[in-house]
Design a protein around this motif. Structure first.
Motif, PDB file in Angstrom:
ATOM      1  N   THR A   1      14.346  -4.758  10.110  1.00 30.55           N
ATOM      2  CA  THR A   1      13.258  -4.021   9.462  1.00 30.55           C
ATOM      3  C   THR A   1      12.536  -4.803   8.371  1.00 30.55           C
ATOM      4  OG1 THR A   1      14.852  -2.995   7.951  1.00 30.55           O
ATOM      5  CG2 THR A   1      14.253  -1.740   9.920  1.00 30.55           C
ATOM      6  N   ALA A   2      13.205  -5.822   7.815  1.00 28.89           N
ATOM      7  CA  ALA A   2      12.556  -6.569   6.727  1.00 28.89           C
ATOM      8  C   ALA A   2      11.579  -7.613   7.260  1.00 28.89           C
ATOM      9  CB  ALA A   2      13.622  -7.259   5.869  1.00 28.89           C
ATOM     10  N   ASP A   3      11.634  -7.872   8.557  1.00 28.05           N
ATOM     11  CA  ASP A   3      10.866  -9.004   9.094  1.00 28.05           C
ATOM     12  C   ASP A   3       9.617  -8.585   9.862  1.00 28.05           C
ATOM     13  OD1 ASP A   3      12.988 -10.532   8.192  1.00 28.05           O
ATOM     14  OD2 ASP A   3      14.101 -10.178  10.057  1.00 28.05           O
ATOM     15  N   ASN A   4       9.476  -7.304  10.117  1.00 25.66           N
ATOM     16  CA  ASN A   4       8.367  -6.852  10.963  1.00 25.66           C
ATOM     17  C   ASN A   4       7.429  -5.943  10.181  1.00 25.66           C
ATOM     18  OD1 ASN A   4       9.088  -7.614  13.973  1.00 25.66           O
ATOM     19  ND2 ASN A   4      10.978  -7.097  12.902  1.00 25.66           N
ATOM     20  N   PRO A   5       6.148  -6.304  10.088  1.00 25.22           N
ATOM     21  CA  PRO A   5       5.191  -5.446   9.373  1.00 25.22           C
ATOM     22  C   PRO A   5       5.108  -4.059  10.008  1.00 25.22           C
ATOM     23  CG  PRO A   5       4.215  -7.577   9.892  1.00 25.22           C
ATOM     24  CD  PRO A   5       5.533  -7.530  10.610  1.00 25.22           C
ATOM     25  N   LEU A   6       4.803  -3.076   9.179  1.00 23.25           N
ATOM     26  CA  LEU A   6       4.678  -1.705   9.678  1.00 23.25           C
ATOM     27  C   LEU A   6       3.368  -1.548  10.448  1.00 23.25           C
ATOM     28  CD1 LEU A   6       5.857   0.196   6.477  1.00 23.25           C
ATOM     29  CD2 LEU A   6       7.131  -0.129   8.607  1.00 23.25           C
ATOM     30  N   PRO A   7       3.356  -0.683  11.456  1.00 25.52           N
ATOM     31  CA  PRO A   7       2.118  -0.442  12.189  1.00 25.52           C
ATOM     32  C   PRO A   7       1.021   0.065  11.253  1.00 25.52           C
ATOM     33  CG  PRO A   7       3.958   0.882  13.085  1.00 25.52           C
ATOM     34  CD  PRO A   7       4.479   0.134  11.918  1.00 25.52           C
ATOM     35  N   GLY A   8      -0.174  -0.454  11.410  1.00 28.34           N
ATOM     36  CA  GLY A   8      -1.306   0.002  10.594  1.00 28.34           C
ATOM     37  C   GLY A   8      -1.311  -0.547   9.182  1.00 28.34           C
ATOM     38  N   HIS A   9      -0.365  -1.455   8.870  1.00 25.22           N
ATOM     39  CA  HIS A   9      -0.228  -1.929   7.490  1.00 25.22           C
ATOM     40  C   HIS A   9      -1.510  -2.529   6.931  1.00 25.22           C
ATOM     41  CE1 HIS A   9      -0.082  -6.299   8.395  1.00 25.22           C
ATOM     42  NE2 HIS A   9       0.222  -5.823   9.583  1.00 25.22           N
ATOM     43  N   ASP A  10      -2.380  -3.057   7.820  1.00 30.35           N
ATOM     44  CA  ASP A  10      -3.584  -3.744   7.341  1.00 30.35           C
ATOM     45  C   ASP A  10      -4.846  -2.896   7.502  1.00 30.35           C
ATOM     46  OD1 ASP A  10      -3.476  -3.763  10.046  1.00 30.35           O
ATOM     47  OD2 ASP A  10      -3.864  -5.904  10.312  1.00 30.35           O
TER      48      ASP A  10
ATOM     49  N   GLU B   1      13.692  -5.384  -2.751  1.00 29.77           N
ATOM     50  CA  GLU B   1      12.946  -4.498  -1.844  1.00 29.77           C
ATOM     51  C   GLU B   1      11.455  -4.509  -2.155  1.00 29.77           C
ATOM     52  OE1 GLU B   1      14.123  -2.945   0.979  1.00 29.77           O
ATOM     53  OE2 GLU B   1      15.726  -4.339   0.452  1.00 29.77           O
ATOM     54  N   ASN B   2      11.117  -4.654  -3.437  1.00 28.56           N
ATOM     55  CA  ASN B   2       9.717  -4.790  -3.838  1.00 28.56           C
ATOM     56  C   ASN B   2       9.094  -5.967  -3.072  1.00 28.56           C
ATOM     57  OD1 ASN B   2       7.662  -6.183  -5.561  1.00 28.56           O
ATOM     58  ND2 ASN B   2       7.997  -4.501  -6.998  1.00 28.56           N
ATOM     59  N   ARG B   3       9.839  -7.074  -3.006  1.00 32.14           N
ATOM     60  CA  ARG B   3       9.300  -8.269  -2.309  1.00 32.14           C
ATOM     61  C   ARG B   3       9.211  -8.037  -0.803  1.00 32.14           C
ATOM     62  NH1 ARG B   3      12.955 -11.930  -6.228  1.00 32.14           N
ATOM     63  NH2 ARG B   3      11.470 -12.091  -7.949  1.00 32.14           N
TER      64      ARG B   3
ATOM     65  N   GLU C   1       5.688  -7.675   1.829  1.00 25.74           N
ATOM     66  CA  GLU C   1       5.491  -8.437   3.063  1.00 25.74           C
ATOM     67  C   GLU C   1       5.156  -7.533   4.250  1.00 25.74           C
ATOM     68  OE1 GLU C   1       5.547 -11.798   3.601  1.00 25.74           O
ATOM     69  OE2 GLU C   1       5.621 -11.930   1.416  1.00 25.74           O
ATOM     70  N   ILE C   2       5.756  -6.342   4.292  1.00 23.44           N
ATOM     71  CA  ILE C   2       5.648  -5.535   5.528  1.00 23.44           C
ATOM     72  C   ILE C   2       4.762  -4.302   5.398  1.00 23.44           C
ATOM     73  CG2 ILE C   2       7.943  -6.285   6.328  1.00 23.44           C
ATOM     74  CD1 ILE C   2       8.958  -3.405   5.717  1.00 23.44           C
ATOM     75  N   ALA C   3       4.454  -3.857   4.168  1.00 23.48           N
ATOM     76  CA  ALA C   3       3.855  -2.519   4.041  1.00 23.48           C
ATOM     77  C   ALA C   3       2.363  -2.511   3.705  1.00 23.48           C
ATOM     78  CB  ALA C   3       4.621  -1.702   2.990  1.00 23.48           C
ATOM     79  N   GLY C   4       1.764  -3.657   3.447  1.00 25.03           N
ATOM     80  CA  GLY C   4       0.303  -3.781   3.287  1.00 25.03           C
ATOM     81  C   GLY C   4      -0.330  -2.649   2.477  1.00 25.03           C
ATOM     82  N   ASP C   5      -1.217  -1.896   3.147  1.00 23.76           N
ATOM     83  CA  ASP C   5      -2.000  -0.872   2.451  1.00 23.76           C
ATOM     84  C   ASP C   5      -1.217   0.413   2.180  1.00 23.76           C
ATOM     85  OD1 ASP C   5      -4.486  -2.195   2.013  1.00 23.76           O
ATOM     86  OD2 ASP C   5      -4.847  -2.115   4.173  1.00 23.76           O
ATOM     87  N   CYS C   6       0.072   0.414   2.431  1.00 24.04           N
ATOM     88  CA  CYS C   6       0.919   1.513   1.930  1.00 24.04           C
ATOM     89  C   CYS C   6       1.170   1.300   0.440  1.00 24.04           C
ATOM     90  CB  CYS C   6       2.267   1.564   2.647  1.00 24.04           C
ATOM     91  SG  CYS C   6       2.149   1.755   4.433  1.00 24.04           S
ATOM     92  N   LEU C   7       0.775   0.120  -0.061  1.00 26.31           N
ATOM     93  CA  LEU C   7       0.998  -0.241  -1.456  1.00 26.31           C
ATOM     94  C   LEU C   7      -0.332  -0.627  -2.099  1.00 26.31           C
ATOM     95  CD1 LEU C   7       3.943  -2.788  -0.971  1.00 26.31           C
ATOM     96  CD2 LEU C   7       4.112  -0.294  -1.205  1.00 26.31           C
TER      97      LEU C   7
END
Ligand code: FAD
Length: 416
Positions: A382-391, A70-72, A76-82
């Motif tokens: 859900t693992a393949d699509n970046p979250l909205p606003g991630h960048d 899940e870390n990986r 990929e999908i959560a950008g600036d949430c991390l």
């Protein structure tokens, strides 16, 4: 007014919004009800460590494997949430070298990247570290900002048609023979009364109890006996002058052995003490001092620091020996309780346990189960699509405000 939907998700922490997103992406009609703001429960009161799995590697291989997977995915999908800081497990004098070696070997067996360095090499990279440190192991830990993660996940659910309600406590759950789907029985829970901003009855084909430490109270509304065993933990944020790596003490998990760096503060924690009531529990002052003292063993400059912020959270722990029929341990870490099989209560599923790090995987397990029940044939995306606003942190923080998702875990970052 009665509002019909396919699925009602109760609880707007990481698990609940994850379930709403997953189902909505599969084309299922979803309503989510959260009694406070999103992440108002444990999620917004966690430490905010995106586990690499190293913390659990030698003791719980399945749990650790779930964390690194899940870390990986989240990277990929959560950008600036991390915040990709990496992490060190540090060995101090007196810490068992065999424990260090067992963790290192277990990480390697699980494919968790490990790089062992001497104490002096570690201090060259991070001058704040104690000169006492004998050696470290670098692992792919990272920092998660729970408010941003939850708000972005909720927005994704909404983009796919889900209705997300905050300040919407579910106050009653009952069978609804008139409006239930075909085949409903008296034991079918289909309707929920919701107060606060919604003040409606939601009539759903399936209800998901994603209320974490409050899952017992929520299940009781449907006449289901579900006993949680929550434990409290304290976190202390202090000013940060340059530390940019997660630190874990390399010993059997204990109080005050994790340091999570934000840009201007570090969050120190934590403890684990059983509580009876997840809303009312003792919050002893001395635990705060102890966090600072313990973590100062790794970073001496923390000694004597004044807390900038302290907060407490309760872990949504579940005792598997009480699980009974119909409980599927997806890992040792979280449980999907099929309340149809376990309690003869149709149309009701509870998801308990888990971690912020593994919330997406928990949601996938629930969505698979609910789709099977509803006869929906659609795969998880859900693992393949970046979250909205991630960048874009500014967009994420706007979502945090919109969903009232600001929380103590990352208030210094989101400003909400
Ligand atoms: C001290 C501490 C530190 C932690 N640190 C980490 C960490 O660093 N990394 C990690 O991966 N995990 C960590 N965890 C674990 C992680 O935070 C939790 O497992 C996870 O956040 C739980 O999410 P959840 O959505 O299941 O529960 P919650 O976030 O608690 O969500 C449940 C929601 O249900 C709502 N609710 C309850 N009753 C009702 C009702 N009747 N109607 C409507 N809504 C209702 C609550 O308000 C709440 O928002 C930590 C936990 C604790 C306690």
């Amino acid at each position: 007014m009665s509002v019909p939907t396919d699925v009602l998700v109760i609880g707007g922490g990481a698990t609940g919004v994850g379930v709403a997103r997953d189902l909505a992406m599969r084309g299922v009609d979803v309503v989510l009800a959260e009694r406070d703001g999103l992440s108002g429960g444990t999620t917004g009161r966690s430490h905010g460590l995106l586990h690499s799995g190293a913390r659990y590697a030698e003791a719980d291989a399945d749990g650790a494997a779930a964390c690194i997977a899940e870390n990986r995915v989240l990277r990929e999908i959560a950008g600036d949430c991390l915040r990709d800081t990496g992490g060190y497990f540090v060995q101090l004098p007196g810490d068992d070298p065999d424990y260090f070696a067992a963790k290192r070997d277990a990480c390697r067996d699980l494919g968790i990247e490990v790089d062992v360095r001497s104490g002096s090499a570690a201090r060259e990279a991070i001058p704040e570290l104690s000169p006492e440190i004998e050696r470290v192991m670098r692992v792919p830990d990272a920092v998660a900002y729970p408010s941003r993660l939850v708000a972005a996940t909720a927005q994704s659910a909404r983009d796919h048609g889900a209705a997300i309600h905050t300040d919407a406590p579910v106050t009653d759950l009952h069978g609804d023979a008139d409006t239930a789907a075909d085949g409903a029985t008296d034991e079918t829970i289909t309707a929920a009364s919701i107060g606060g901003t919604v003040d409606d009855r939601i009539v759903a084909d399936h209800i998901v109890n994603a209320t974490g430490a409050w899952a017992g109270e929520c299940a009781a509304l449907a006449g289901i006996d579900l006993k949680m065993s929550p434990t409290r933990g304290v976190m202390v944020a202090v000013e940060n002058e340059g530390l940019d790596t997660v630190l874990n003490r390399c010993r059997e998990p204990a109080d005050g052995d994790i340091v999570v760096p934000h840009e201007n503060q570090v969050v120190l924690g934590t403890t684990s003490v059983a509580v009876d009531d997840p809303d009312e529990y003792p919050q002893p002052e001395r635990a705060i001092e102890r966090m600072i003292d313990e973590c100062a063993a790794m970073v001496p400059a923390l000694d004597g620091r004044e807390p900038a912020r302290t907060y407490w959270g309760v872990r949504p722990l579940y005792d598997p020996t009480a699980a009974g029929e119909g409980a599927r341990a997806i890992s040792r870490d979280f449980f999907l309780l099929d309340n149809e099989e376990r309690d003869d209560t149709e149309g009701f599923t509870s998801i308990v346990g888990g971690k912020l790090t593994t919330h997406r995987r928990m949601a996938e397990a629930v969505a698979d189960h609910v789709c099977e029940r509803l006869g929906v044939d659609a795969a998880c995306r859900t693992a393949d699509n970046p979250l909205p606003g991630h960048d874009d942190p500014a967009v994420l923080d706007e979502l945090v405000r919109e969903f009232d998702a600001g929380s103590p875990a990352d208030r210094d970052v989101t400003g909400a």
